[in-house]
Scaffold this motif. Structure first.
Motif, PDB file in Angstrom:
ATOM      1  N   PHE A 160      39.700  31.712  43.345  1.00 33.39           N
ATOM      2  CA  PHE A 160      40.254  31.769  41.992  1.00 33.39           C
ATOM      3  C   PHE A 160      41.508  32.634  42.049  1.00 33.39           C
ATOM      4  N   ASP A 161      42.428  32.413  41.140  1.00 31.17           N
ATOM      5  CA  ASP A 161      43.497  33.393  40.936  1.00 31.17           C
ATOM      6  C   ASP A 161      42.857  34.588  40.240  1.00 31.17           C
ATOM      7  N   TYR A 162      43.296  35.802  40.612  1.00 24.95           N
ATOM      8  CA  TYR A 162      42.663  37.008  40.080  1.00 24.95           C
ATOM      9  C   TYR A 162      43.691  37.933  39.449  1.00 24.95           C
ATOM     10  N   ASP A 163      43.366  38.424  38.255  1.00 20.28           N
ATOM     11  CA  ASP A 163      44.211  39.410  37.582  1.00 20.28           C
ATOM     12  C   ASP A 163      43.509  40.764  37.679  1.00 20.28           C
ATOM     13  N   ILE A 164      43.994  41.602  38.562  1.00 19.07           N
ATOM     14  CA  ILE A 164      43.352  42.888  38.820  1.00 19.07           C
ATOM     15  C   ILE A 164      43.389  43.803  37.587  1.00 19.07           C
ATOM     16  N   HIS A 165      44.361  43.604  36.704  1.00 12.67           N
ATOM     17  CA  HIS A 165      44.485  44.461  35.518  1.00 12.67           C
ATOM     18  C   HIS A 165      43.433  44.146  34.463  1.00 12.67           C
ATOM     19  N   THR A 166      43.091  42.861  34.330  1.00 11.89           N
ATOM     20  CA  THR A 166      42.127  42.461  33.301  1.00 11.89           C
ATOM     21  C   THR A 166      40.771  42.055  33.869  1.00 11.89           C
ATOM     22  N   GLY A 167      40.726  41.766  35.182  1.00 12.81           N
ATOM     23  CA  GLY A 167      39.489  41.274  35.784  1.00 12.81           C
ATOM     24  C   GLY A 167      39.231  39.803  35.502  1.00 12.81           C
ATOM     25  N   ARG A 168      40.236  39.105  34.987  1.00 10.70           N
ATOM     26  CA  ARG A 168      40.052  37.689  34.648  1.00 10.70           C
ATOM     27  C   ARG A 168      40.299  36.797  35.863  1.00 10.70           C
ATOM     28  N   ILE A 169      39.548  35.690  35.907  1.00 14.01           N
ATOM     29  CA  ILE A 169      39.708  34.721  36.992  1.00 14.01           C
ATOM     30  C   ILE A 169      40.100  33.366  36.407  1.00 14.01           C
ATOM     31  N   SER A 170      40.856  32.583  37.193  1.00 11.77           N
ATOM     32  CA  SER A 170      41.323  31.273  36.718  1.00 11.77           C
ATOM     33  C   SER A 170      41.636  30.378  37.908  1.00 11.77           C
ATOM     34  N   ASN A 171      41.859  29.094  37.626  1.00  9.58           N
ATOM     35  CA  ASN A 171      42.319  28.135  38.634  1.00  9.58           C
ATOM     36  C   ASN A 171      41.340  28.014  39.811  1.00  9.58           C
ATOM     37  N   ARG A 172      40.112  27.588  39.511  1.00 10.73           N
ATOM     38  CA  ARG A 172      39.057  27.469  40.524  1.00 10.73           C
ATOM     39  C   ARG A 172      39.351  26.320  41.493  1.00 10.73           C
ATOM     40  N   ARG A 173      39.128  26.559  42.785  1.00 12.86           N
ATOM     41  CA  ARG A 173      39.374  25.525  43.795  1.00 12.86           C
ATOM     42  C   ARG A 173      38.555  25.822  45.049  1.00 12.86           C
ATOM     43  N   SER A 174      38.364  24.802  45.864  1.00 10.37           N
ATOM     44  CA  SER A 174      37.618  24.954  47.117  1.00 10.37           C
ATOM     45  C   SER A 174      38.565  25.343  48.248  1.00 10.37           C
ATOM     46  N   VAL A 175      38.135  26.292  49.090  1.00  8.34           N
ATOM     47  CA  VAL A 175      38.958  26.642  50.262  1.00  8.34           C
ATOM     48  C   VAL A 175      38.276  26.305  51.584  1.00  8.34           C
TER      49      VAL A 175
END
Length: 299
Positions: free
Chosen positions: A178-193
């Motif tokens: 996921f993309d991670y926002d360290i300031h808010t703790g929010r995650i987005s843009n889920r994908r398989s690696v």
């Protein structure tokens, strides 16, 4: 490549050894036995094990900045006073459900405690699907639910630049990012690696090394995989003498050793005879890479 050495350093037969965390100050390994319902500390200096019982299944344990630990026990985040051997509830999750429990968890670089739930087993090795969710506990004791429809919430870690969050829902047989926002703790843009191959087992606990590569313990696969999350390729496979490898973390001097936990729950007698170190904890040395120190919960 340097010569890799695997040795069983904790010879107990844990039902489901999990959530290993290195404690640098006293060269100890902290971990849980989920269905054995206990938190344990093994000293690499004295080889002694201290343990503390929990009231129900304990999925994970993390260090706390102000001292002691925080655990995911049942559907609670709870504080552990190791000196007093006491446990007190911080917050409840899955409040609308009776059939789940917290499983694996880890602290992010900002001090938030992330942990997810899973459905309880209705029959041995058969759990209720899509019952779990991923949560995080903030330092102010508030809980954020990130998503639901999880089968078996498991391994998690963050990229070295804090821009990505890596995650495993075991029954999807893949590692996701996921993309991670360290300031808010929010995650987005889920994908398989990384999608596991048939013979590799079930992806379980994981950790990251100082080169930004992921180490994934494979349940029923008897191995740990080193994966490059940028390219989605497997770089290395380390075989263990037990099939039910559950999780891993770096520790030891300069974090050059990889500690791997295992389980024996559900093993038949023949398997136990063939794998005498079943349920033990293993030290893998000579990998030629280092890990990074764990983070502590900020609350």
């Amino acid at each position: 490549m340097s010569s890799v050495k695997v040795e069983c350093v904790v010879k107990e037969h844990y039902e489901i050894g999990e959530s290993p965390v290195w404690e640098e100050n006293d060269a100890s390994l902290l971990y849980v036995d989920i269905s054995g319902q206990k938190i344990c500390r093994w000293s690499s200096l004295t080889n002694q094990i201290e343990s503390m019982p929990t009231e129900t299944f304990v999925g994970c344990v993390v260090p706390r900045r102000c001292g002691g630990y925080v655990i995911g026990e049942g559907t609670c985040f709870a504080a552990v006073d190791w000196q007093k051997r006491s446990i007190s509830t911080i917050a409840q999750v899955d409040t609308d459900k009776t059939n789940t429990r917290l499983n694996d968890g880890k602290v992010d670089p900002a001090g938030r405690f992330f942990a997810g739930t899973m459905g309880l087993e209705v029959r041995p090795a058969e759990l209720e699907r899509k019952q779990g969710s991923l949560y995080s506990l903030n330092s102010d004791r508030s809980v954020v639910k990130h998503f639901d429809q999880v089968d078996l919430s498991n391994g998690l870690d963050w990229s070295l630049d804090n821009h990505f969050f890596y995650y495993i829902d075991s029954l999807s047989y893949m590692v996701e990012a996921f993309d991670y926002d360290i300031h808010t703790g929010r995650i987005s843009n889920r994908r398989s690696v990384y999608q596991l191959e048939k013979d590799e087992g079930i992806p379980d606990g994981m950790c990251i090394d100082a080169e930004g590569k992921l180490w994934v313990a494979c349940y029923n696969g008897g191995r740990v995989l080193r994966i490059d999350p940028q390219t989605g390729t497997r770089l290395q496979t380390v075989k263990l003498p037990v099939a039910k490898t559950t999780s891993c973390c770096f520790g030891g001097k300069d974090y050059t050793d990889l500690y791997v936990t295992s389980a024996c729950k559900g093993m038949d007698e023949e398997s136990k005879t063939q794998q005498p170190e079943y349920g033990g904890i293993f030290k893998v040395s000579g990998l030629g890479v280092k890990g990074i120190p764990p983070y502590s919960f900020a609350g």
